[in-house]
Design a protein around this motif. Structure first.
Motif, short mmCIF file in Angstrom:
data_model
loop_
_atom_site.label_atom_id
_atom_site.label_comp_id
_atom_site.label_asym_id
_atom_site.label_seq_id
_atom_site.Cartn_x
_atom_site.Cartn_y
_atom_site.Cartn_z
N GLY A 1 -27.87 -31.05 -27.95
CA GLY A 1 -28.88 -32.43 -27.60
C GLY A 1 -28.28 -33.75 -27.21
N GLU A 2 -27.17 -33.81 -27.76
CA GLU A 2 -26.51 -35.07 -27.42
C GLU A 2 -25.70 -35.03 -25.81
OE1 GLU A 2 -23.72 -35.54 -30.60
OE2 GLU A 2 -25.12 -36.37 -31.82
N ILE A 3 -25.13 -33.82 -25.75
CA ILE A 3 -24.78 -33.60 -24.19
C ILE A 3 -25.68 -33.37 -23.30
CG2 ILE A 3 -23.32 -31.89 -22.86
CD1 ILE A 3 -21.94 -30.98 -25.16
N GLY A 4 -26.70 -33.01 -23.64
CA GLY A 4 -28.05 -32.73 -22.78
C GLY A 4 -28.36 -34.52 -22.19
N ALA A 5 -28.68 -35.14 -23.49
CA ALA A 5 -29.14 -36.56 -23.28
C ALA A 5 -28.11 -37.19 -22.19
CB ALA A 5 -29.28 -37.19 -24.48
N LEU A 6 -26.95 -37.03 -22.84
CA LEU A 6 -25.89 -37.80 -21.99
C LEU A 6 -26.01 -37.55 -20.35
CD1 LEU A 6 -22.57 -37.85 -24.02
CD2 LEU A 6 -23.93 -39.87 -23.02
N TYR B 1 -28.65 -31.05 -9.22
CA TYR B 1 -29.38 -29.72 -9.56
C TYR B 1 -28.82 -29.44 -10.99
CZ TYR B 1 -32.25 -30.12 -5.44
OH TYR B 1 -32.99 -30.77 -4.56
N PHE B 2 -27.58 -29.36 -11.12
CA PHE B 2 -27.08 -28.80 -12.21
C PHE B 2 -26.91 -29.68 -13.29
CE2 PHE B 2 -25.13 -26.99 -8.38
CZ PHE B 2 -25.57 -25.57 -8.63
N THR B 3 -26.52 -31.00 -13.06
CA THR B 3 -26.58 -31.78 -14.41
C THR B 3 -27.77 -31.92 -14.97
OG1 THR B 3 -26.78 -33.81 -12.71
CG2 THR B 3 -24.51 -33.02 -13.47
N VAL B 4 -28.74 -32.44 -14.07
CA VAL B 4 -30.25 -32.24 -14.55
C VAL B 4 -30.70 -31.20 -15.32
CG1 VAL B 4 -32.76 -32.87 -13.92
CG2 VAL B 4 -30.76 -34.21 -12.88
N ALA C 1 -31.79 -28.64 -20.52
CA ALA C 1 -31.52 -27.34 -21.09
C ALA C 1 -30.84 -27.76 -22.62
CB ALA C 1 -30.52 -26.39 -20.69
N GLY C 2 -30.05 -28.91 -22.86
CA GLY C 2 -29.34 -29.28 -23.87
C GLY C 2 -30.64 -29.91 -24.77
N LEU C 3 -31.42 -30.58 -24.08
CA LEU C 3 -32.41 -31.21 -24.92
C LEU C 3 -33.40 -29.98 -25.54
CD1 LEU C 3 -33.33 -34.20 -22.87
CD2 LEU C 3 -32.26 -34.21 -24.91
N SER C 4 -33.71 -29.21 -24.73
CA SER C 4 -34.52 -28.17 -25.02
C SER C 4 -34.01 -27.42 -26.34
CB SER C 4 -34.85 -27.11 -24.06
OG SER C 4 -35.59 -27.73 -22.98
N VAL C 5 -32.65 -26.94 -26.24
CA VAL C 5 -31.80 -26.42 -27.29
C VAL C 5 -31.81 -26.97 -28.68
CG1 VAL C 5 -29.63 -25.60 -28.17
CG2 VAL C 5 -30.37 -25.07 -25.78
N ALA C 6 -31.82 -28.42 -28.50
CA ALA C 6 -31.81 -28.91 -29.54
C ALA C 6 -33.30 -29.26 -30.21
CB ALA C 6 -31.29 -30.53 -29.28
N ALA C 7 -34.37 -29.30 -29.44
CA ALA C 7 -35.63 -29.32 -29.81
C ALA C 7 -35.81 -28.17 -30.52
CB ALA C 7 -36.60 -29.53 -28.73
N ALA C 8 -35.47 -26.78 -30.17
CA ALA C 8 -35.48 -25.64 -30.62
C ALA C 8 -34.92 -25.64 -31.91
CB ALA C 8 -35.05 -24.32 -29.91
N GLY C 9 -33.79 -26.00 -31.98
CA GLY C 9 -33.21 -26.44 -33.48
C GLY C 9 -33.93 -27.11 -34.48
N ARG C 10 -34.45 -28.15 -33.93
CA ARG C 10 -35.10 -29.10 -34.70
C ARG C 10 -36.46 -28.12 -35.28
NH1 ARG C 10 -37.14 -34.36 -35.30
NH2 ARG C 10 -39.33 -33.86 -34.66
#
Lengths: 489, 392
Positions: free
Chosen positions: B15-20, B351-354, B359-368
């Motif tokens: 999540g943190e990497i995604g947000a960054l 296209y890759f960074t966004v 994806a990172g945020l979604s993974v974090a959301a799934a974890g939550r």
């Protein structure tokens, strides 16, 4: 699943399990008796004779009309310039569509492991064959000169006449004939074990010969059952794309053109949904009286009827979705001709047909949201008839409104059917019902062997086990695998 | 509870990497001159991608209830979790709706629209305030539906009440109707209106087909990851993978059927106002993307999934699934980007960074989502049947 584990599982709640697929009190023997008796009784019920008499007369009317048409030419119909397609192609698309429910039940519902299909698939498959017979007639006679029919097929001949391979009308020839062949094979192959049952029970030499001939020496050995089930699965997989492809190709007849109201990319899936919708309504229409006349209420229960009404509701809603999206996009396109085509449908000279179509196809089936109506015989019959009318009008609206008023107001016209048109349509129902009534009289109308496989007596309904096949034989225990499956890692 | 010990930290880090990544891209888009349109296009592709997956998940959950499926019960909670990502997507849609519209949609630019009679003819539908209203409605429908089904299902974990199953079954039919219309119009809005002149009645179904296919691939991947982490190892069997493989195959063909229907009918009729859309996608480097889809989105998975073997072997199936997920991303790139007149290759780094950011945020959301929830519907009345299910 070993029995001990199955017993450890608490019994499923009745509401989760649902009603039994075969009513209580039926045994394996009684199912055979019920279905075979229909064919073996010396006389069918009186209602059958009445229905057969009427149907046969109407079928006679059809042949008379076709004869008259061939003698006089297509001028006896109401078609004109610009409406070159009238009742002929409307009837063709209508009847091809009817067939689709049969293939859906026998192929797609099989792959989806819908066990309730076993009681109704034979009916539906038979209906498919007869509907395609009726459908095939119309393109054949609408060309006018039926004696050069073979020009439609790509047969090398000394005239060097080749059909236009780029025309969807030729694709229809292939699509519909493939469909006919596969449906016939599927229907016949599924019937072999039941034909053998009739053979074994036959009392007269004639019956013994015919049922014996067509049951192809079936003995019911394990090996035969095994091959039968493999073949059934493969045919189901082959027939599945046909459910989609046939009506998609039929929709191409319209959608590849530039005619406003015909050229819409949603046509293929929309036509497929509509075909299944109309077909299920026809199955309901046929099955409700049949189960009454032949005492099949224990095999074709309210649960079966309710499931079919749910499919009618679902596919009817898909059709409604397609109508709405078409109208929305006609507006959204900003294209004046597209916009006109749809407002002309709703408010032009054929508005009555359009609103009949909308009421019968979209509004009335919504009544099936209510469980009371899904289980009410009069409601089912009423809506089934309405849907058949509505689906016929759908094709009529598409074909006639778009052709009668296209781009140039100077070339507009109007289509009015003649008495020959009307009698031909009526006659096609006669042919369809005649064939169907003969089927009811001479063939096993319920798949005896398949129905038995879903009965508790078959000892195959292990609570926690529902796979693809019908389990006539033993099944290797595969699911020891879940405890450390070497393959899965 | 379940995943905390295993990987609570890794979810947080994702999540943190995604947000960054997302914040960094936004900053770069803002500061670097001329980068903003690239950022918004990348944002649109990423947003549409994750939205389509969650919509696919929502469809799957509704369908299982609608058909009273037993085989899928062990997989349903994962799908419910993916569908519940709708909350995050609702948040992600806000910047797009507030700041991205003018950059992405010609109709959102009043001066441009005023000179275009065709756009003017549609302005009753294609205008910014109505667009906002529609998206508020879509997200209200989607988040409420996804939450409601997740919460009922979790409630059953505690109470074991069979009535909850019946309630979900009853609710699934009307929810499906809402789903069909919102998804269709969302596809028209988000992607089709990128070229406001072009229209296709099948477009909503195309978006739906791709989304369900992508979701099924994601479900295979998610089940694999969960099992690798030591969870549900005896619950999800080769039988379930087999069925997922069949569905992947079916939707690969369904997607191709819909794509073919649209292409063939437009190609055959050859009306300039329709062919323009495909012309853009067949010119210059976009032609390679079109071909990549034909081969990679259809032929490869079609052939790979034809036989029984790869569907029953987790390791093989997950490779096909990851391939399909990549192809689905290319499909959305193909749908969303060419209308801006930019070349397909090489794609902008955004296209890759966004994408990775989302994806990172979604993974974090799934974890939550699964921190406090079980990974299976523990007391679903059909759970036993699902675990023991086998393909004969």
């Amino acid at each position: 699943m070993s029995r001990s584990t199955a017993e450890a599982v608490p019994a499923l709640d009745e509401r989760i399990r649902g009603e039994p697929l075969v009513a209580q009190g039926e045994t394996l023997a009684s199912v055979t008796e019920t279905v075979c008796r229909i064919v073996e009784k010396p006389h069918p019920p009186r209602a059958w004779y009445v229905a057969f008499g009427i149907s046969a007369m109407l079928a006679g009317l059809l042949f008379a009309m076709v004869g008259y048409l061939l003698l006089e030419g297509t001028g006896v119909w109401g078609i004109n310039v610009p409406v070159g397609w009238g009742f002929d192609i409307t009837n063709f698309v209508f009847w091809v569509g009817i067939g689709h429910a049969g293939t859906l039940i026998s192929a797609i519902l099989f792959l989806f492991r819908q066990k309730w299909r076993t009681s109704i698939n034979r009916f539906a498959e038979a209906m498919t064959i007869f509907a395609v017979v009726c459908a095939g007639l119309f393109p054949a006679i609408h060309v006018g000169r039926a004696w050069v029919e073979y020009w439609m097929f790509p047969i090398p001949n000394n005239l060097s006449m080749w059909p236009n391979f780029r025309s969807p009308l030729l694709w229809d020839v292939f699509a519909v004939s493939t469909y006919m062949i596969v449906s016939l094979l599927f229907w016949y192959m599924g019937m072999i074990p039941d034909l053998a049952t009739l053979r074994d029970r036959a009392r007269t030499p004639l019956r013994r010969f015919f049922y014996g001939f067509f049951s192809l020496g079936w003995r019911g050995s394990n090996r035969q059952w095994h091959r039968y089930e493999r073949a059934y699965l493969l045919l189901a997989a082959l027939a599945t794309p046909l459910v989609l492809s046939v009506h998609s190709v039929v929709s191409f007849d319209f959608a590849v053109s530039l005619v406003p109201g015909w050229h819409a990319t949603i046509f293929p899936p929309y036509f497929v949904a509509g075909a299944i919708f109309g077909g299920f309504a026809m199955v309901l229409l046929l099955i409700v009286p049949s189960r009454e006349w032949f005492g099949l209420k224990n095999l074709i229960t309210m649960r079966h009827l309710e499931n079919m009404t749910k499919i009618v509701l679902a596919t009817g809603s898909m059709v409604g979705y397609a109508y709405l999206i078409e109208i929305f996009i006609a507006w959204y396109s900003g294209n004046a001709v597209e916009r006109f085509a749809f407002s002309n449908r709703a408010f032009g000279p054929y508005a009555w047909a359009f609103w009949t179509m909308v009421s019968c196809n979209v509004l009335l089936p919504q009544l099936f949201w209510f469980k009371r109506l899904r289980r009410s015989i009069p409601a089912i019959l009423f809506i089934a008839v309405a849907v058949n009318i509505g689906m016929w009008f759908e094709r009529y609206v598409i074909i006639v409104t778009s052709l009668s008023r296209d781009f140039l107001p100077s070339s507009w016209g109007h289509f009015t059917p003649t008495w020959v048109d009307l009698c031909t349509l009526l006659g096609s129902f006669g042919l369809f019902f005649t064939l169907f009534l003969l089927f009811l009289r001479f063939l096993p109308i319920v798949a005896i062997a398949e129905v038995k496989s879903v009965m508790p007596d078959a000892k195959l309904d292990r609570d926690v086990h529902h796979g693809q096949g019908d389990y006539h034989g033993d099944i290797p225990r595969q699911h020891e695998r879940q405890f450390g499956d070497p393959e899965a890692d | 509870m379940f995943l905390e010990t295993l990987a609570g930290a890794s979810f947080r880090i994702a999540g943190e990497i995604g947000a960054l990544l997302l914040a960094g891209s936004a900053l770069a888009g803002l500061l670097v001159e001329g980068a903003a349109p690239h950022f918004w296009r990348a944002y649109l592709v990423g947003f549409a991608y994750f939205l389509s997956l969650s919509l696919g998940a929502l469809f799957f959950v509704l369908l299982q209830h609608l058909t009273r499926s037993a085989w899928s019960v062990v997989l349903r909670r994962l799908a419910e979790g993916i569908a519940a990502n709708m909350g995050l997507l609702a948040i992600l849609s806000v910047p797009l709706l507030l700041f991205g519209l003018r950059s992405l949609y010609p109709w959102a630019d009043e001066t441009l629209a005023a000179h275009d009679p065709l756009v003017r003819a549609k302005s009753a539908y294609l205008n910014v305030p109505f667009f906002w209203v529609r998206w508020a409605v879509y997200f209200a429908v989607w988040t409420l539906t996804a939450r409601w089904f997740l919460n009922r299902s979790v409630e059953q974990d505690r109470s074991g009440d069979v009535d909850l199953t019946l309630r979900m079954e009853r609710a699934s039919a009307p929810a499906m109707v809402l789903f069909a219309f919102t998804t269709t119009f969302a596809a028209f809005d988000l992607l089709m209106s990128r070229d406001p002149h072009w229209y296709s009645t099948i477009y909503g179904i195309y978006f739906f087909a791709g989304g369900v296919l992508g979701f099924l691939a994601l479900l295979v991947a998610a089940a694999c990851v969960t099992q690798r982490a030591g969870r549900m190892q005896r619950m999800i069997t080769a039988e379930h993978y087999h069925d997922l493989g069949k569905l992947l195959f079916a939707f690969t063909v369904f997607w191709a059927y819909i794509a073919f229907s649209q292409y063939m009918l437009i190609w055959y009729a050859d009306i300039p106002e329709e062919t323009g859309w495909y012309l853009k996608r067949q010119s210059e480097t976009w032609a390679w993307v079109s071909l990549a889809l034909l081969v990679g989105h259809f032929f490869v998975p079609f052939l790979a999934l034809l036989s029984r073997v790869p569907k029953r072997r987790k390791k093989m199936l997950v490779q096909v699934a990851l391939w399909i997920l990549a192809m689905h991303a290319i499909d959305l790139y193909y749908l969303a980007v060419p209308d801006s007149g930019v070349p397909a290759l090489p794609p902008h780094p955004f296209y890759f960074t966004v994408f990775l950011g989302m994806a990172g945020l979604s993974v974090a959301a799934a974890g939550r989502c699964f921190r406090t929830r079980s990974l299976v519907p523990e007391k679903d009345p059909r759970l036993q049947e699902s675990i023991a299910f086998e393909n004969a």
